[in-house]
Design a protein around this motif. Structure first.
Motif, mmCIF file in Angstrom:
data_model
loop_
_atom_site.group_PDB
_atom_site.id
_atom_site.type_symbol
_atom_site.label_atom_id
_atom_site.label_comp_id
_atom_site.label_asym_id
_atom_site.label_seq_id
_atom_site.Cartn_x
_atom_site.Cartn_y
_atom_site.Cartn_z
ATOM 1 N N ALA A 116 15.692 14.871 23.290
ATOM 2 C CA ALA A 116 15.286 13.881 24.684
ATOM 3 C C ALA A 116 17.117 14.047 25.336
ATOM 4 C CB ALA A 116 14.757 12.531 25.331
ATOM 5 N N VAL A 117 17.640 13.442 24.526
ATOM 6 C CA VAL A 117 19.493 13.196 24.737
ATOM 7 C C VAL A 117 20.096 14.307 24.854
ATOM 8 C CG1 VAL A 117 21.654 12.251 24.476
ATOM 9 C CG2 VAL A 117 20.069 10.716 24.349
ATOM 10 N N ARG A 118 19.475 15.020 24.214
ATOM 11 C CA ARG A 118 20.174 16.767 23.663
ATOM 12 C C ARG A 118 20.264 17.266 24.995
ATOM 13 N NH1 ARG A 118 19.134 15.712 18.319
ATOM 14 N NH2 ARG A 118 20.695 14.815 17.012
ATOM 15 N N ALA A 119 18.427 17.100 24.921
ATOM 16 C CA ALA A 119 18.129 18.088 26.397
ATOM 17 C C ALA A 119 18.833 18.126 27.910
ATOM 18 C CB ALA A 119 16.251 17.645 26.117
ATOM 19 N N VAL A 120 18.893 16.973 28.263
ATOM 20 C CA VAL A 120 19.195 16.103 29.534
ATOM 21 C C VAL A 120 21.067 17.074 29.638
ATOM 22 C CG1 VAL A 120 19.496 14.396 30.990
ATOM 23 C CG2 VAL A 120 17.369 14.801 29.735
ATOM 24 N N GLU A 121 21.562 16.399 28.296
ATOM 25 C CA GLU A 121 23.451 16.211 28.276
ATOM 26 C C GLU A 121 23.567 17.546 28.633
ATOM 27 O OE1 GLU A 121 24.419 15.206 24.187
ATOM 28 O OE2 GLU A 121 24.577 13.261 25.572
ATOM 29 N N SER A 122 22.064 18.903 28.254
ATOM 30 C CA SER A 122 22.776 20.056 28.420
ATOM 31 C C SER A 122 22.223 20.946 29.461
ATOM 32 C CB SER A 122 21.424 20.471 26.744
ATOM 33 O OG SER A 122 20.533 21.062 27.040
ATOM 34 N N ALA A 143 32.711 8.346 27.460
ATOM 35 C CA ALA A 143 34.234 8.902 28.145
ATOM 36 C C ALA A 143 34.862 8.029 27.535
ATOM 37 C CB ALA A 143 33.983 8.921 29.781
ATOM 38 N N ALA A 144 34.020 6.689 27.663
ATOM 39 C CA ALA A 144 35.052 5.385 27.020
ATOM 40 C C ALA A 144 35.196 5.780 25.673
ATOM 41 C CB ALA A 144 34.405 4.165 26.883
ATOM 42 N N LEU A 145 34.259 6.258 24.716
ATOM 43 C CA LEU A 145 34.701 6.616 23.145
ATOM 44 C C LEU A 145 35.540 7.405 23.197
ATOM 45 C CD1 LEU A 145 30.713 7.716 21.845
ATOM 46 C CD2 LEU A 145 32.506 5.918 20.929
ATOM 47 N N ALA A 146 36.385 8.485 24.394
ATOM 48 C CA ALA A 146 36.752 9.577 24.323
ATOM 49 C C ALA A 146 38.263 8.945 24.836
ATOM 50 C CB ALA A 146 36.449 10.202 25.128
ATOM 51 N N GLN A 147 37.727 7.751 24.815
ATOM 52 C CA GLN A 147 39.471 6.915 25.230
ATOM 53 C C GLN A 147 40.017 6.095 24.616
ATOM 54 O OE1 GLN A 147 38.183 4.734 29.073
ATOM 55 N NE2 GLN A 147 39.835 5.729 30.196
ATOM 56 N N ARG A 148 38.766 6.270 23.182
ATOM 57 C CA ARG A 148 39.020 5.553 21.876
ATOM 58 C C ARG A 148 39.637 6.354 20.654
ATOM 59 N NH1 ARG A 148 41.159 -0.261 22.320
ATOM 60 N NH2 ARG A 148 40.227 -1.062 23.702
ATOM 61 N N SER A 149 40.332 7.425 21.518
ATOM 62 C CA SER A 149 40.252 8.808 19.818
ATOM 63 C C SER A 149 38.689 8.703 19.584
ATOM 64 C CB SER A 149 41.752 8.169 19.554
ATOM 65 O OG SER A 149 43.015 8.007 20.822
ATOM 66 N N VAL A 150 37.107 8.972 19.521
ATOM 67 C CA VAL A 150 36.856 9.249 18.783
ATOM 68 C C VAL A 150 36.353 11.411 19.123
ATOM 69 C CG1 VAL A 150 34.360 9.563 18.174
ATOM 70 C CG2 VAL A 150 35.450 7.149 19.394
ATOM 71 N N PRO A 151 36.799 11.793 18.156
ATOM 72 C CA PRO A 151 36.760 13.195 18.876
ATOM 73 C C PRO A 151 35.780 13.686 19.165
ATOM 74 C CG PRO A 151 37.092 12.869 16.041
ATOM 75 C CD PRO A 151 36.924 11.350 16.912
ATOM 76 N N ASP A 152 34.167 13.549 18.844
ATOM 77 C CA ASP A 152 33.608 13.677 19.557
ATOM 78 C C ASP A 152 32.241 12.151 19.495
ATOM 79 O OD1 ASP A 152 30.957 15.210 19.137
ATOM 80 O OD2 ASP A 152 30.704 16.300 17.185
ATOM 81 N N PRO A 153 32.118 12.110 20.457
ATOM 82 C CA PRO A 153 31.756 11.283 21.694
ATOM 83 C C PRO A 153 30.519 11.437 21.380
ATOM 84 C CG PRO A 153 33.288 11.751 23.167
ATOM 85 C CD PRO A 153 33.402 12.896 21.786
ATOM 86 N N ASP A 154 29.758 12.548 21.787
ATOM 87 C CA ASP A 154 28.240 12.725 21.694
ATOM 88 C C ASP A 154 27.543 12.524 19.761
ATOM 89 O OD1 ASP A 154 28.183 13.106 24.166
ATOM 90 O OD2 ASP A 154 28.069 15.541 24.201
ATOM 91 N N THR A 155 28.158 12.855 18.934
ATOM 92 C CA THR A 155 27.937 12.773 17.924
ATOM 93 C C THR A 155 28.339 11.226 17.398
ATOM 94 O OG1 THR A 155 28.682 15.264 17.224
ATOM 95 C CG2 THR A 155 28.138 12.928 15.377
ATOM 96 N N ALA A 156 29.289 10.734 18.450
ATOM 97 C CA ALA A 156 28.817 9.488 17.544
ATOM 98 C C ALA A 156 27.529 8.682 18.391
ATOM 99 C CB ALA A 156 30.453 9.230 17.855
ATOM 100 N N VAL A 157 27.957 8.832 19.750
ATOM 101 C CA VAL A 157 26.170 8.223 20.032
ATOM 102 C C VAL A 157 25.263 8.864 19.133
ATOM 103 C CG1 VAL A 157 25.313 8.133 21.788
ATOM 104 C CG2 VAL A 157 27.446 8.183 22.372
ATOM 105 N N GLN A 158 24.486 9.963 18.991
ATOM 106 C CA GLN A 158 23.494 9.729 18.070
ATOM 107 C C GLN A 158 23.620 9.735 17.160
ATOM 108 O OE1 GLN A 158 23.621 15.033 18.338
ATOM 109 N NE2 GLN A 158 23.674 14.434 20.104
ATOM 110 N N SER A 159 24.966 9.282 15.968
ATOM 111 C CA SER A 159 25.248 9.243 14.958
ATOM 112 C C SER A 159 24.244 7.623 14.837
ATOM 113 C CB SER A 159 26.304 8.929 14.060
ATOM 114 O OG SER A 159 26.442 8.499 13.290
ATOM 115 N N ALA A 160 24.566 6.623 16.325
ATOM 116 C CA ALA A 160 24.159 5.132 15.822
ATOM 117 C C ALA A 160 22.989 5.325 16.272
ATOM 118 C CB ALA A 160 25.189 4.464 17.086
#
Length: 759
Positions: A101-107, A249-266
């Motif tokens: 669902a997350v990926r679908a909404v984002e796309s 957006a906050a993850l990108a400010q913290r130098s996380v290169p792929d924020p979407d993948t980071a959220v999905q991993s968590a």
């Protein structure tokens, strides 16, 4: 105020927005007990238990016990919600649907319809007849969590030393990470972020020292840890969840290169949860007769939150829906309730009538309006109901007990139904009745004392609170966790009244429960018509509607003291507290409270407390900077401040007197949990009042001012308010134009699915 963030007690004043991570200056402010650099870390709340063997549990102990009960409740709900997820394994079923669902909404595609479906609720049991007991059972005190073993602490200390981190963090790290903390920390150095007060840049340095060339910003472990840390910072700022775009957006400010993948991993690792909430109804003119497929394409928002707060908010919505949808127990005939209402003043009569036929009622008003819930409790107890009122502080408890006594009913129970000897209200009260505030104190409890079992009626055979009516004062201070425990603890058929001033600062913990309920309009709302008296009441009432009036103050109730800079602000504040206010008004220094927007800066609480101590109680500060007689603010847990004074110090720790109860703070806890208290922040002061208040507004405080802050700070004064004014036009501008900062919560959407709006 200044560039230094406030602690958690004032975090909501400056940090209610989503976390911003670029330089650490715009995220959630520092929590109670954290210094400006964030290197001093608050340890677990259980470590702050202080009173030793006293027959009656202190307010601080009750707070700790209530927090432990909450943690146990969350763990039970976690076990009920789902089974364990193996670390790193792929998910299936609902969890996989959520990710899809997350990926679908984002796309931009339609989300999976089954991902957010809920099972049919189980039929609710019929409301049982409560078991009445002449005396409540003696509450059993849960055992405090055991401190980590010395060997475990030393093992963690060695890892911290190897990575160049402060070894003083070892006890907190061992407590937070649990068994095998040293191995877990070595395998994933970013686990250090789970310790309160540690920031990503500090964890990055620690990881580089341990991992060497293997360490990089694209490390999956770092991405997950920073995601969880940002959600924790959002909770400190009052949010129960974050919208997906704000989090990425906050993850990108913290130098996380792929924020979407980071959220999905968590999410995949079970460290965060994802939700989909439908947005408000479509705008006017939209055809609502569309087919089901089209209706499913209504706009939604995707939220990500920590499981702890997600489960608490869902539990709160379930509990409130049960209270709202259930029929109040028929205690007393309609005629008896009407007679009670007819004998009360107008606003109190409206409140009594609303509570007669509804499970949940909201009551709004200022300080003077507290007489109305007191009249309700008195009326209910006169009719034989087991009615109780809950406040947030011991001082508030005593003050409301005085109001309850003035309402005309003693709470001393003489029979199993709780019927007092007089059984009457107001003028019907027996002339020979001589109940004192101490006699009625049993009907008034603190929220922490009620939840822990230290105060109040105890619980019935099913574990619910053994009462028929509960009135909660200062309801804006309820966060989602404490509110969830209260709602879950109510028996079927009980009445709940939430009373408070909607203009004050919101809760220190995440959520905005009272404001969300007012906006949801799911139950009766009674607005008091009782104005706060005098020039102070006129001033504060005007601030509440965005107007800063110049009021007539013939008795020097309001005094403005202009200053040019922070140094002059400190000098004039000390002069007011030590000399001017006592001489002109007869209010001694110990009854005057200084309130300022922040802890740091040239006129923050630290600078003001140092100057006030030097004038009012000079001494060498032999025990952690404190001497006997010092006024202090004691924080038994982050975000909770209890005013008190230092009694003495010995090998056991620092001995305090807080709200009339003895408290002993161990040596290792003093730095984190005790501050000088001549000057407090507004969030530390909310829920309490003093005869005189000095509000300090130096020039660098202009950006920190909001209408709720000014309303709260000025409203703490009972007889006199001095405003040390150095912000010029920023003060009227804040009152007129700067409302409370928004918080992201899910309670309105959760309630909307279960309770129809009442209009």
């Amino acid at each position: 105020m200044s560039t230094e963030p406030e602690d958690a007690t004032d975090g909501r004043e400056t940090g209610d927005g989503p976390p911003e991570a670029a330089d650490g200056t715009h995220g959630a402010p520092e929590a109670e007990g954290t210094d400006a650099e964030g290197t001093t870390v608050e340890s677990t709340a259980a470590e702050s238990t202080a009173a030793e063997g006293t027959p009656e549990r202190s307010e601080a102990e009750a707070e700790l016990v209530a927090q432990q009960v909450e943690r146990e409740r969350i763990e039970r709900r976690k076990a009920e919600k789902k089974g364990p997820v193996a670390s790193g394994s792929k998910l299936s079923g609902t969890a996989a649907d959520l990710l899809a669902a997350v990926r679908a909404v984002e796309s931009g595609h339609k989300p999976v319809s089954t991902a957010f479906s809920e099972p049919e609720p189980a039929p609710r049991r019929a409301a049982p007849e409560p078991v009445r007991r002449p005396e409540p059972p003696v509450p059993v005190t849960p055992a405090a969590p055991a401190a980590p073993a010395r060997e475990a602490v030393e093992a963690v200390r060695a890892v911290l030393a190897e990575g160049g981190a402060p070894e003083s963090l070892a006890p907190q790290v061992a407590a937070v990470l649990g068994e095998g903390a040293d191995g877990g920390l070595r395998a994933d150095p970013w686990q250090l972020l789970r310790v309160f007060g540690v920031r990503p840049e500090q964890a990055d340095g620690f990881a580089r020292a341990l991992l060497g060339p293997e360490c990089g910003p694209d490390d999956e472990r770092r991405a997950r840890a920073v995601t969880v840390w940002l959600l924790e910072q959002a909770a400190l700022a009052g949010h129960t969840a974050l919208e997906m775009p704000a989090l990425t957006a906050a993850l990108a400010q913290r130098s996380v290169p792929d924020p979407d993948t980071a959220v999905q991993s968590a999410i995949a690792e079970g460290e965060a949860l994802v939700f989909q909430d439908a947005l408000d109804d479509a705008p006017p003119g939209t055809d609502r007769a569309e087919d089901d497929d089209e209706s499913e394409e209504r706009p939604v928002r995707v939220l990500v939150g920590l499981e702890r707060y997600a489960l608490a908010e869902e539990s709160l919505a379930d509990g409130l829906a049960r209270v709202i949808n259930s029929v109040p127990k028929e205690d007393g005939s309609a005629a008896e309730w009407e007679r009670a209402a007819a004998s009360a003043p107008r606003s109190a009569a409206e409140l009594i009538r609303a509570a007669t036929g509804h499970g949940l009622v909201l009551h709004t008003g200022g300080e003077a309006s507290r007489a109305e819930p007191a009249a309700l409790v008195a009326a209910a107890r006169a009719l034989g109901l087991r009615a109780y009122a809950a406040t947030h502080t011991a001082d508030g408890r005593r003050e409301f007990a005085e109001l309850l006594a003035a309402a005309g009913y003693g709470a001393a129970e003489t029979g199993p139904e709780g019927q007092g000897e007089s059984g009457a209200l107001d003028g019907q009260r027996s002339k020979d009745s001589s109940e004192s505030p101490a006699d009625v104190l049993g009907a008034v409890v603190t929220v922490a004392g009620l939840l822990s079992g230290a105060q109040g009626p105890g619980r019935d055979g099913e574990g619910a609170l053994d009462l028929d009516l509960l009135v909660v004062l200062d309801a804006p201070q309820l966060d989602v966790e404490s509110a969830a425990v209260l709602a879950e603890s109510l028996p079927d058929g009980a009445r709940l009244v939430l009373s408070g001033d909607p203009g004050v600062l919101w809760s220190v913990g995440p959520g905005r429960v009272f404001a969300d309920l007012l906006a949801a309009r799911v139950c009766p709302q009674i607005a008091s018509r009782t104005p706060d008296p005098g020039p102070l009441g006129e001033l504060v009432s005007g601030i509440g509607i965005g107007e800063l009036h110049q009021v007539d103050a013939p008795g020097k109730e309001v005094v403005i003291v202009p200053v040019r800079d922070a140094g002059e602000a400190v000098h004039r504040t000390v002069q007011l507290v030590a000399d001017s206010v006592p001489r002109a008004l007869g209010v001694p220094p110990e009854q005057t409270q200084v309130i300022t927007p922040g802890h740091g800066g040239a006129a923050g609480t630290r600078a003001l407390n140092a100057a006030l101590k030097e004038r009012l109680n000079p001494g060498p500060g032999r025990f952690g900077g404190f001497d006997p007689g010092d006024r202090i603010g004691y924080s038994p847990a982050p975000g909770r401040t209890v005013p008190g004074r230092v009694v003495r110090a010995d090998a056991d720790g620092l001995h305090l007197e807080c709200a009339g109860a003895p408290v002993v703070v161990p040596k290792e806890r003093v730095e984190q949990s005790v501050r000088h208290g001549w000057a407090l922040t507004a969030h530390q002061a909310v829920g309490q009042r003093w005869p005189a208040v000095v509000a300090v507004l130096p020039g660098d405080a202009a950006q920190a001012l909001t209408r709720p802050w000014v309303y709260t700070a000025f409203g703490r004064a009972e007889r006199h308010l001095s405003v040390v004014h150095g912000v010029e036009q920023a003060l009227p501008r804040a009152v007129a134009e700067v409302p409370a900062k928004p918080r992201t919560t899910r309670l309105p959407a959760l309630l909307k699915a279960q309770v129809p709006a009442s209009g």
